[in-house]
Design an enzyme around this catalytic site. Structure first.
Site, PDB file in Angstrom:
ATOM      1  N   SER A   1       0.836  -1.196   0.000  1.00 35.63           N
ATOM      2  CA  SER A   1       0.000   0.000   0.000  1.00 35.63           C
ATOM      3  C   SER A   1       0.877   1.254   0.000  1.00 35.63           C
ATOM      4  CB  SER A   1      -0.902   0.004   1.240  1.00 35.63           C
ATOM      5  OG  SER A   1      -1.649  -1.189   1.315  1.00 35.63           O
TER       6      SER A   1
ATOM      7  N   SER B   1       1.914   5.287  -1.923  1.00 37.54           N
ATOM      8  CA  SER B   1       2.154   5.912  -3.223  1.00 37.54           C
ATOM      9  C   SER B   1       3.305   5.263  -3.992  1.00 37.54           C
ATOM     10  CB  SER B   1       2.437   7.412  -3.038  1.00 37.54           C
ATOM     11  OG  SER B   1       3.534   7.618  -2.156  1.00 37.54           O
ATOM     12  N   THR B   2       4.341   4.772  -3.307  1.00 36.97           N
ATOM     13  CA  THR B   2       5.462   4.163  -4.014  1.00 36.97           C
ATOM     14  C   THR B   2       5.109   2.759  -4.473  1.00 36.97           C
ATOM     15  OG1 THR B   2       6.933   5.454  -2.587  1.00 36.97           O
ATOM     16  CG2 THR B   2       7.939   3.749  -3.932  1.00 36.97           C
TER      17      THR B   2
ATOM     18  N   LYS C   1       6.116   1.184   9.502  1.00 37.61           N
ATOM     19  CA  LYS C   1       5.054   1.260   8.520  1.00 37.61           C
ATOM     20  C   LYS C   1       3.739   1.545   9.234  1.00 37.61           C
ATOM     21  CE  LYS C   1       4.779  -1.920   5.387  1.00 37.61           C
ATOM     22  NZ  LYS C   1       4.390  -0.883   4.406  1.00 37.61           N
TER      23      LYS C   1
ATOM     24  N   GLY D   1       1.614   4.373   8.055  1.00 38.68           N
ATOM     25  CA  GLY D   1       1.099   5.714   7.797  1.00 38.68           C
ATOM     26  C   GLY D   1      -0.268   5.698   7.147  1.00 38.68           C
ATOM     27  N   GLY D   2      -0.557   4.639   6.395  1.00 35.21           N
ATOM     28  CA  GLY D   2      -1.861   4.484   5.766  1.00 35.21           C
ATOM     29  C   GLY D   2      -2.786   3.549   6.523  1.00 35.21           C
TER      30      GLY D   2
ATOM     31  N   GLU E   1      -0.450  -5.727   5.860  1.00 34.99           N
ATOM     32  CA  GLU E   1       0.844  -5.678   5.177  1.00 34.99           C
ATOM     33  C   GLU E   1       1.838  -6.629   5.837  1.00 34.99           C
ATOM     34  OE1 GLU E   1       0.806  -1.013   3.624  1.00 34.99           O
ATOM     35  OE2 GLU E   1       1.607  -1.517   5.595  1.00 34.99           O
TER      36      GLU E   1
ATOM     37  N   LYS F   1      12.795   8.611   3.229  1.00 34.18           N
ATOM     38  CA  LYS F   1      12.371   7.583   4.182  1.00 34.18           C
ATOM     39  C   LYS F   1      13.540   6.883   4.872  1.00 34.18           C
ATOM     40  CE  LYS F   1       8.048   8.230   3.009  1.00 34.18           C
ATOM     41  NZ  LYS F   1       8.184   9.156   1.890  1.00 34.18           N
TER      42      LYS F   1
END
Length: 228
Positions: free
Chosen positions: A32, A34-35, A100, A102-103, A109, A127
Protein backbone atom coordinates in the site's frame (compact mmCIF):
# COMPACT_ATOMS: atom_id res chain seq x y z
CA UNK A 1 -0.63 9.90 9.55
CA UNK A 2 0.84 9.42 6.11
CA UNK A 3 4.40 10.55 5.65
CA UNK A 4 5.36 12.94 2.88
CA UNK A 5 8.57 13.65 1.04
CA UNK A 6 10.34 12.50 -2.09
CA UNK A 7 9.33 13.16 -5.65
CA UNK A 8 6.99 11.21 -7.88
CA UNK A 9 9.90 10.34 -10.18
CA UNK A 10 11.92 8.92 -7.28
CA UNK A 11 8.96 6.82 -6.16
CA UNK A 12 8.24 5.68 -9.71
CA UNK A 13 11.83 4.53 -10.28
CA UNK A 14 11.83 2.48 -7.07
CA UNK A 15 8.43 0.91 -7.71
CA UNK A 16 9.10 0.04 -11.33
CA UNK A 17 12.50 -1.43 -10.51
CA UNK A 18 10.96 -3.74 -7.91
CA UNK A 19 8.24 -4.79 -10.36
CA UNK A 20 10.96 -6.15 -12.66
CA UNK A 21 11.61 -8.88 -10.08
CA UNK A 22 8.18 -10.44 -10.65
CA UNK A 23 8.39 -13.59 -12.75
CA UNK A 24 5.78 -15.49 -14.71
CA UNK A 25 3.60 -17.58 -12.41
CA UNK A 26 4.46 -15.63 -9.27
CA UNK A 27 2.13 -14.87 -6.40
CA UNK A 28 2.84 -11.24 -5.50
CA UNK A 29 2.09 -9.33 -2.33
CA UNK A 30 0.79 -5.91 -3.36
CA UNK A 31 1.70 -3.27 -0.80
CA UNK A 32 0.00 0.00 0.00
CA UNK A 33 1.03 3.61 -0.44
CA UNK A 34 2.15 5.91 -3.22
CA UNK A 35 5.46 4.16 -4.01
CA UNK A 36 4.01 0.66 -4.00
CA UNK A 37 1.29 1.95 -6.32
CA UNK A 38 3.90 2.50 -9.04
CA UNK A 39 4.93 -1.15 -8.69
CA UNK A 40 1.32 -2.30 -8.96
CA UNK A 41 0.78 -0.27 -12.12
CA UNK A 42 3.99 -1.65 -13.64
CA UNK A 43 2.94 -5.22 -12.85
CA UNK A 44 -0.42 -4.45 -14.42
CA UNK A 45 1.27 -3.32 -17.63
CA UNK A 46 3.35 -6.50 -17.65
CA UNK A 47 0.18 -8.54 -17.15
CA UNK A 48 -1.37 -6.85 -20.16
CA UNK A 49 1.73 -7.92 -22.12
CA UNK A 50 1.25 -11.57 -21.15
CA UNK A 51 2.81 -12.00 -17.68
CA UNK A 52 0.78 -14.45 -15.60
CA UNK A 53 0.64 -13.52 -11.91
CA UNK A 54 -1.73 -13.45 -8.99
CA UNK A 55 -1.72 -10.55 -6.56
CA UNK A 56 -2.57 -10.44 -2.87
CA UNK A 57 -3.60 -6.88 -1.96
CA UNK A 58 -2.83 -5.55 1.52
CA UNK A 59 -5.48 -2.84 1.67
CA UNK A 60 -8.70 -1.58 0.14
CA UNK A 61 -6.72 0.86 -2.02
CA UNK A 62 -4.22 -1.71 -3.29
CA UNK A 63 -7.07 -4.07 -4.11
CA UNK A 64 -8.85 -1.34 -6.08
CA UNK A 65 -5.66 -0.38 -7.94
CA UNK A 66 -4.85 -4.02 -8.73
CA UNK A 67 -8.27 -4.50 -10.26
CA UNK A 68 -7.96 -1.28 -12.26
CA UNK A 69 -4.54 -2.46 -13.48
CA UNK A 70 -5.86 -5.84 -14.60
CA UNK A 71 -4.01 -7.96 -12.04
CA UNK A 72 -5.89 -11.13 -10.97
CA UNK A 73 -6.23 -11.06 -7.20
CA UNK A 74 -6.51 -13.77 -4.56
CA UNK A 75 -6.15 -14.25 -0.82
CA UNK A 76 -3.48 -15.94 1.28
CA UNK A 77 -5.86 -18.80 1.90
CA UNK A 78 -6.01 -19.59 -1.81
CA UNK A 79 -2.27 -20.06 -2.38
CA UNK A 80 0.55 -22.18 -1.00
CA UNK A 81 2.81 -19.16 -0.50
CA UNK A 82 3.91 -15.73 -1.69
CA UNK A 83 6.89 -15.51 -4.03
CA UNK A 84 7.61 -11.82 -3.58
CA UNK A 85 5.98 -8.92 -1.73
CA UNK A 86 6.56 -5.32 -2.74
CA UNK A 87 5.70 -2.65 -0.19
CA UNK A 88 6.67 0.83 0.91
CA UNK A 89 7.80 2.15 4.28
CA UNK A 90 7.49 5.30 6.35
CA UNK A 91 11.03 4.96 7.70
CA UNK A 92 13.94 2.57 7.02
CA UNK A 93 16.94 2.43 9.33
CA UNK A 94 20.52 1.38 8.63
CA UNK A 95 19.72 -2.25 9.52
CA UNK A 96 16.62 -2.26 7.27
CA UNK A 97 14.18 -2.28 10.16
CA UNK A 98 11.02 -0.44 9.12
CA UNK A 99 8.25 1.69 10.51
CA UNK A 100 5.05 1.26 8.52
CA UNK A 101 1.43 2.16 9.04
CA UNK A 102 1.10 5.71 7.80
CA UNK A 103 -1.86 4.48 5.77
CA UNK A 104 -3.18 2.31 8.63
CA UNK A 105 -2.74 -0.89 6.60
CA UNK A 106 0.24 -2.31 8.51
CA UNK A 107 -1.55 -5.31 10.04
CA UNK A 108 -2.44 -6.86 6.68
CA UNK A 109 0.84 -5.68 5.18
CA UNK A 110 2.86 -7.48 7.86
CA UNK A 111 0.97 -10.74 7.35
CA UNK A 112 1.61 -10.72 3.59
CA UNK A 113 5.16 -9.36 3.75
CA UNK A 114 6.18 -11.93 6.38
CA UNK A 115 4.71 -14.76 4.30
CA UNK A 116 6.74 -13.84 1.22
CA UNK A 117 9.86 -15.71 0.14
CA UNK A 118 11.29 -12.29 -0.67
CA UNK A 119 10.13 -8.97 0.77
CA UNK A 120 11.20 -5.96 -1.29
CA UNK A 121 10.83 -2.45 0.12
CA UNK A 122 10.43 0.53 -2.21
CA UNK A 123 11.05 4.07 -1.02
CA UNK A 124 12.33 7.53 -1.80
CA UNK A 125 15.40 9.00 -0.02
CA UNK A 126 13.31 10.89 2.54
CA UNK A 127 12.37 7.58 4.18
CA UNK A 128 15.92 6.44 4.99
CA UNK A 129 17.40 7.22 8.42
CA UNK A 130 20.28 5.97 10.53
CA UNK A 131 18.09 5.25 13.57
CA UNK A 132 14.30 5.01 13.82
CA UNK A 133 12.55 7.76 15.75
CA UNK A 134 9.27 8.18 13.87
CA UNK A 135 6.04 7.44 15.82
CA UNK A 136 5.05 3.79 15.61
CA UNK A 137 1.48 3.14 14.42
CA UNK A 138 -0.28 0.57 16.59
CA UNK A 139 -3.60 -0.97 15.52
CA UNK A 140 -5.78 -1.67 18.56
CA UNK A 141 -9.18 -3.11 19.34
CA UNK A 142 -11.61 -0.20 19.78
CA UNK A 143 -12.59 -1.29 23.29
CA UNK A 144 -8.93 -1.47 24.34
CA UNK A 145 -7.46 1.80 23.09
CA UNK A 146 -7.47 3.60 26.44
CA UNK A 147 -5.81 0.63 28.17
CA UNK A 148 -3.22 0.38 25.40
CA UNK A 149 -2.50 4.10 25.75
CA UNK A 150 -1.62 3.53 29.41
CA UNK A 151 0.55 0.52 28.58
CA UNK A 152 2.42 2.52 25.94
CA UNK A 153 3.11 5.18 28.55
CA UNK A 154 4.51 2.46 30.83
CA UNK A 155 6.84 1.51 27.97
CA UNK A 156 8.14 5.08 27.85
CA UNK A 157 6.05 6.30 24.92
CA UNK A 158 3.22 8.69 24.27
CA UNK A 159 0.16 7.49 22.35
CA UNK A 160 -2.14 9.67 20.25
CA UNK A 161 -5.39 8.38 18.79
CA UNK A 162 -5.27 9.00 15.05
CA UNK A 163 -8.11 11.20 13.94
CA UNK A 164 -9.79 11.00 10.56
CA UNK A 165 -9.42 13.73 7.98
CA UNK A 166 -12.61 15.37 6.71
CA UNK A 167 -14.66 13.25 9.12
CA UNK A 168 -15.71 13.31 12.74
CA UNK A 169 -13.99 10.71 14.86
CA UNK A 170 -10.94 8.49 14.59
CA UNK A 171 -9.39 6.62 11.69
CA UNK A 172 -10.89 3.13 11.35
CA UNK A 173 -8.72 0.48 9.68
CA UNK A 174 -9.87 -1.98 7.02
CA UNK A 175 -10.12 -4.45 9.90
CA UNK A 176 -12.51 -2.23 11.88
CA UNK A 177 -9.95 -1.19 14.50
CA UNK A 178 -8.37 2.07 15.71
CA UNK A 179 -4.81 3.36 15.36
CA UNK A 180 -2.60 4.87 18.03
CA UNK A 181 0.50 6.74 16.87
CA UNK A 182 3.06 6.01 19.57
CA UNK A 183 6.09 8.26 19.97
CA UNK A 184 9.12 6.76 21.72
CA UNK A 185 11.79 9.16 20.52
CA UNK A 186 14.98 7.49 19.35
CA UNK A 187 14.43 3.72 19.03
CA UNK A 188 17.80 2.13 19.74
CA UNK A 189 16.36 -1.38 20.20
CA UNK A 190 13.66 -1.99 17.57
CA UNK A 191 13.58 -5.72 18.29
CA UNK A 192 12.98 -5.21 21.98
CA UNK A 193 10.30 -2.57 21.44
CA UNK A 194 8.57 -4.73 18.84
CA UNK A 195 8.50 -7.63 21.28
CA UNK A 196 7.09 -5.49 24.09
CA UNK A 197 4.39 -3.92 21.92
CA UNK A 198 3.33 -7.34 20.65
CA UNK A 199 2.78 -8.41 24.25
CA UNK A 200 0.36 -5.59 25.10
CA UNK A 201 -3.23 -6.89 25.43
CA UNK A 202 -5.52 -5.24 22.89
CA UNK A 203 -2.80 -4.63 20.30
CA UNK A 204 -3.74 -6.19 16.96
CA UNK A 205 -0.45 -5.29 15.25
CA UNK A 206 2.23 -2.62 15.41
CA UNK A 207 4.14 -0.90 12.64
CA UNK A 208 7.65 -2.05 13.52
CA UNK A 209 8.78 -4.45 10.79
CA UNK A 210 11.92 -6.01 12.25
CA UNK A 211 14.17 -8.43 10.35
CA UNK A 212 11.66 -8.76 7.50
CA UNK A 213 13.06 -6.75 4.56
CA UNK A 214 15.29 -8.65 2.15
CA UNK A 215 16.00 -5.86 -0.34
CA UNK A 216 15.40 -2.12 -0.35
CA UNK A 217 15.14 -0.08 -3.54
CA UNK A 218 15.52 3.66 -3.05
CA UNK A 219 14.58 5.79 -6.02
CA UNK A 220 16.85 8.78 -6.62
CA UNK A 221 16.90 11.67 -9.07
CA UNK A 222 18.94 9.69 -11.57
CA UNK A 223 18.37 6.02 -10.82
CA UNK A 224 17.73 3.44 -8.11
CA UNK A 225 19.97 2.55 -5.19
CA UNK A 226 19.76 -1.06 -4.04
CA UNK A 227 20.35 -1.74 -0.35
CA UNK A 228 20.93 -5.29 0.88
Amino acid sequence: MKTTGGTDDQKRRAGERAAELVADGDVVGLGSGSTAAYAIRAIGRATADGLTVRGIPTSFDSRRLARESGIPICSLGEVDGVDVAIDGADRIDADHHLIKGGGAAHAREKVVDAAADRFVVVADPSKTVETLSHPVPVEVLPEAYAAVERDVEDLGGGATLRRGEAKDGPVVTDNGNLVLDCAFGRIDDPRGLARRLSGVPGVVEHGLFVDLADTVYVGTDDGVERLE
